[in-house]
Design a protein around this motif. Structure first.
Motif, PDB file in Angstrom:
ATOM      1  N   ILE A   1       0.867  -1.174   0.000  1.00 58.68           N
ATOM      2  CA  ILE A   1       0.000   0.000   0.000  1.00 58.68           C
ATOM      3  C   ILE A   1       0.904   1.224   0.000  1.00 58.68           C
ATOM      4  CG2 ILE A   1      -1.752   1.307   1.253  1.00 58.68           C
ATOM      5  CD1 ILE A   1      -2.686  -1.338   2.492  1.00 58.68           C
ATOM      6  N   THR A   2       0.754   2.074  -1.004  1.00 62.49           N
ATOM      7  CA  THR A   2       1.547   3.302  -1.061  1.00 62.49           C
ATOM      8  C   THR A   2       0.745   4.442  -0.442  1.00 62.49           C
ATOM      9  OG1 THR A   2       0.732   3.857  -3.279  1.00 62.49           O
ATOM     10  CG2 THR A   2       2.763   2.560  -3.130  1.00 62.49           C
ATOM     11  N   ILE A   3       1.437   5.308   0.286  1.00 59.43           N
ATOM     12  CA  ILE A   3       0.788   6.432   0.946  1.00 59.43           C
ATOM     13  C   ILE A   3       1.745   7.615   0.940  1.00 59.43           C
ATOM     14  CG2 ILE A   3       1.557   5.603   3.211  1.00 59.43           C
ATOM     15  CD1 ILE A   3      -1.003   6.795   4.420  1.00 59.43           C
ATOM     16  N   ASP A   4       1.215   8.801   0.643  1.00 60.30           N
ATOM     17  CA  ASP A   4       2.054  10.002   0.598  1.00 60.30           C
ATOM     18  C   ASP A   4       2.373  10.481   2.014  1.00 60.30           C
ATOM     19  OD1 ASP A   4       1.904   9.888  -2.145  1.00 60.30           O
ATOM     20  OD2 ASP A   4       0.256  11.334  -2.291  1.00 60.30           O
ATOM     21  N   SER A   5       3.518  11.133   2.153  1.00 63.06           N
ATOM     22  CA  SER A   5       3.975  11.567   3.475  1.00 63.06           C
ATOM     23  C   SER A   5       3.705  13.041   3.737  1.00 63.06           C
ATOM     24  CB  SER A   5       5.478  11.304   3.613  1.00 63.06           C
ATOM     25  OG  SER A   5       6.205  12.058   2.648  1.00 63.06           O
ATOM     26  N   ASP A   6       2.878  13.676   2.870  1.00 67.62           N
ATOM     27  CA  ASP A   6       2.642  15.112   3.021  1.00 67.62           C
ATOM     28  C   ASP A   6       1.470  15.438   3.937  1.00 67.62           C
ATOM     29  OD1 ASP A   6       0.548  14.303   1.465  1.00 67.62           O
ATOM     30  OD2 ASP A   6       1.059  15.514  -0.288  1.00 67.62           O
ATOM     31  N   GLY A   7       0.868  14.414   4.541  1.00 67.10           N
ATOM     32  CA  GLY A   7      -0.185  14.646   5.505  1.00 67.10           C
ATOM     33  C   GLY A   7      -1.594  14.675   4.956  1.00 67.10           C
ATOM     34  N   GLN A   8      -1.774  14.441   3.635  1.00 68.65           N
ATOM     35  CA  GLN A   8      -3.125  14.505   3.087  1.00 68.65           C
ATOM     36  C   GLN A   8      -3.888  13.191   3.291  1.00 68.65           C
ATOM     37  OE1 GLN A   8      -4.067  14.051  -1.171  1.00 68.65           O
ATOM     38  NE2 GLN A   8      -1.884  14.242  -1.610  1.00 68.65           N
ATOM     39  N   HIS A   9      -3.197  12.095   3.525  1.00 63.92           N
ATOM     40  CA  HIS A   9      -3.854  10.797   3.682  1.00 63.92           C
ATOM     41  C   HIS A   9      -3.961  10.408   5.153  1.00 63.92           C
ATOM     42  CE1 HIS A   9      -2.173   9.879  -0.590  1.00 63.92           C
ATOM     43  NE2 HIS A   9      -3.360  10.457  -0.650  1.00 63.92           N
ATOM     44  N   TYR A  10      -5.021   9.698   5.466  1.00 67.51           N
ATOM     45  CA  TYR A  10      -5.267   9.248   6.835  1.00 67.51           C
ATOM     46  C   TYR A  10      -4.828   7.786   6.979  1.00 67.51           C
ATOM     47  CZ  TYR A  10      -8.168  13.386   7.623  1.00 67.51           C
ATOM     48  OH  TYR A  10      -8.622  14.673   7.763  1.00 67.51           O
ATOM     49  N   PRO A  11      -3.887   7.495   7.878  1.00 62.27           N
ATOM     50  CA  PRO A  11      -3.445   6.109   8.053  1.00 62.27           C
ATOM     51  C   PRO A  11      -4.559   5.141   8.438  1.00 62.27           C
ATOM     52  CG  PRO A  11      -1.841   7.591   9.008  1.00 62.27           C
ATOM     53  CD  PRO A  11      -3.028   8.434   8.628  1.00 62.27           C
TER      54      PRO A  11
END
Length: 401
Positions: A95-105
């Motif tokens: 699962i890829t997730i951006d580190s800029d804070g726009q996505h919720y873990p």
């Protein structure tokens, strides 16, 4: 005793990890990783040549798997590094997730739940987070670019997505590493989607939350150059899909099923109402007769996508312009053009009559006019015929015991 991350057991059962590409996101990275580790410690971080305090922040998370690019190579290259590392570590999914804070873990749950629902024998799946780009608060440039990408993704793959640009995704690792990927920045995420879809992977959206704080969020997307690369990539995909992928797939379906089964399963029993099936036939006939030689496949798939018509039916009937029928179509088009220009039918048509450049030009114009007129007449006529045929067939299916 340290508490186990919330989703750790599920990540282990699914043999899944999280890939985090990061570049100069020191402002959000520390808090982001602290939140992410509440859910799993199966995390691969790719520091793509950051020049801020990223390296110092990562020293506080040594239990995670770190990879360093000495210089910035672009998000696409960072993702490819992550996928290779995931396969080396024997993970099946990432699962890829951006580190800029726009996505919720906590939205990891959505991806895991979808993956857990898969049954043996289901096709491989690639999940893309749907950020609901039409809602209030989403920047206009982001939603416009996303609509552009969604449309052309539909054209080149036949799959309708509401969000093709979200970086929050679940990938089958081995499949992705088997693709020949040629891009290296943001456009790689689109390249992966298209090529996975061409491999018969089930590509689908699942709803996720998103936080947009334009004043605080650090984005490395460069509107002009990144959009130019995305446009060029789609131009290439359009050519490949229309002149190779789509015809190949339809031919393989036709070959595997045979005409009778193909007609019955892909055309007669398709779920579209009679007027839409008839419209797909009319579109195919219109394009096949039109004077845009060499562009028929491009036109039929593009127009079928625009009008949301059955691409199989439209493509099948666009092949009216096969060699045995070409002389008949050209002759009939020229006669229609002669009628439209007030000359009436030219029964004495001979090539010898075109002995000057003006004659050739006027003859070509007459053909183009007649071709468009013939295409329109034939399309309308066949729409009427097939609308009634499909309507009658549907009625018989309904009353059949």
């Amino acid at each position: 005793m340290k508490k186990e991350p919330v989703f750790q057991k599920r990540f282990e059962d699914l043999n899944c990890c999280v890939i985090v590409p990061t570049y100069n996101n020191a402002q959000s990275l520390g808090s982001f990783l602290a939140d992410l580790k509440l859910y799993t410690n199966r995390i691969i971080i790719i520091n793509d040549g950051s020049t801020d305090d990223t390296s110092e922040i990562l020293k506080s998370h040594l239990e995670l798997h770190h990879i360093e690019h000495l210089e910035n190579k672009g998000k696409g290259m960072a993702l490819k590094t992550g996928f290779r590392s995931a396969e080396d570590l024997s993970y099946d999914y990432a699962i890829t997730i951006d580190s800029d804070g726009q996505h919720y873990p906590d939205d990891l749950d959505v991806f895991l739940t979808e993956l857990e629902s898969r049954q043996p024998g289901d096709p491989e799946v690639l999940l893309v987070g749907d950020r609901n780009m039409g809602r209030d608060g989403i920047p206009g440039k982001s939603s416009t670019g996303n609509r552009f990408s969604n449309f052309w993704f539909l054209v080149v793959t036949g799959i309708e997505l509401h969000d093709t640009q979200s970086g929050y995704r679940l990938y089958p690792v081995q499949l992705i590493n088997s693709l020949k990927l040629i891009t290296w920045k943001f456009e790689l995420e689109i390249e992966v989607l298209v090529k996975a879809a061409w491999r018969k992977t089930e590509v689908k959206n699942i709803p996720i939350k998103v936080l947009y704080q334009e004043g605080e969020r650090v984005s490395h997307f460069r509107p002009f150059w990144d959009i130019v690369r995305i446009v060029l990539l789609y131009m290439w995909f359009v050519l490949v899909s229309f002149f190779y992928i789509h015809p190949r797939n339809k031919y393989q379906d036709f070959k595997n099923k045979g005409f009778k089964k193909f007609w019955k399963e892909d055309i007669i029993k398709s779920q579209e109402p009679p007027h839409k099936k008839a419209a797909a036939i009319a579109l195919g006939i219109f394009v096949g007769i039109s004077p845009f030689w060499g562009l028929h496949t491009l036109l039929v798939f593009t127009l079928a996508a625009v009008f949301k018509l059955n691409k199989v039916i439209a493509f099948l009937f666009s092949n009216i312009s096969i060699p045995p029928f070409i002389p008949i179509i050209i002759y009939a088009s020229f006669q229609f053009g002669s009628l439209l220009t007030g000359k009436g039918f030219d029964w004495d048509l001979k090539l010898q009559n075109f002995d000057t450049g003006t004659d050739v030009f006027m003859g070509l114009w007459q053909y183009i006019m007649g071709s468009m007129a013939l295409a329109i007449v034939m399309a309308i006529s066949l729409w009427i015929v097939f609308y009634f045929l499909f309507s009658i067939f549907n009625q018989k299916q309904v009353v059949k015991p």
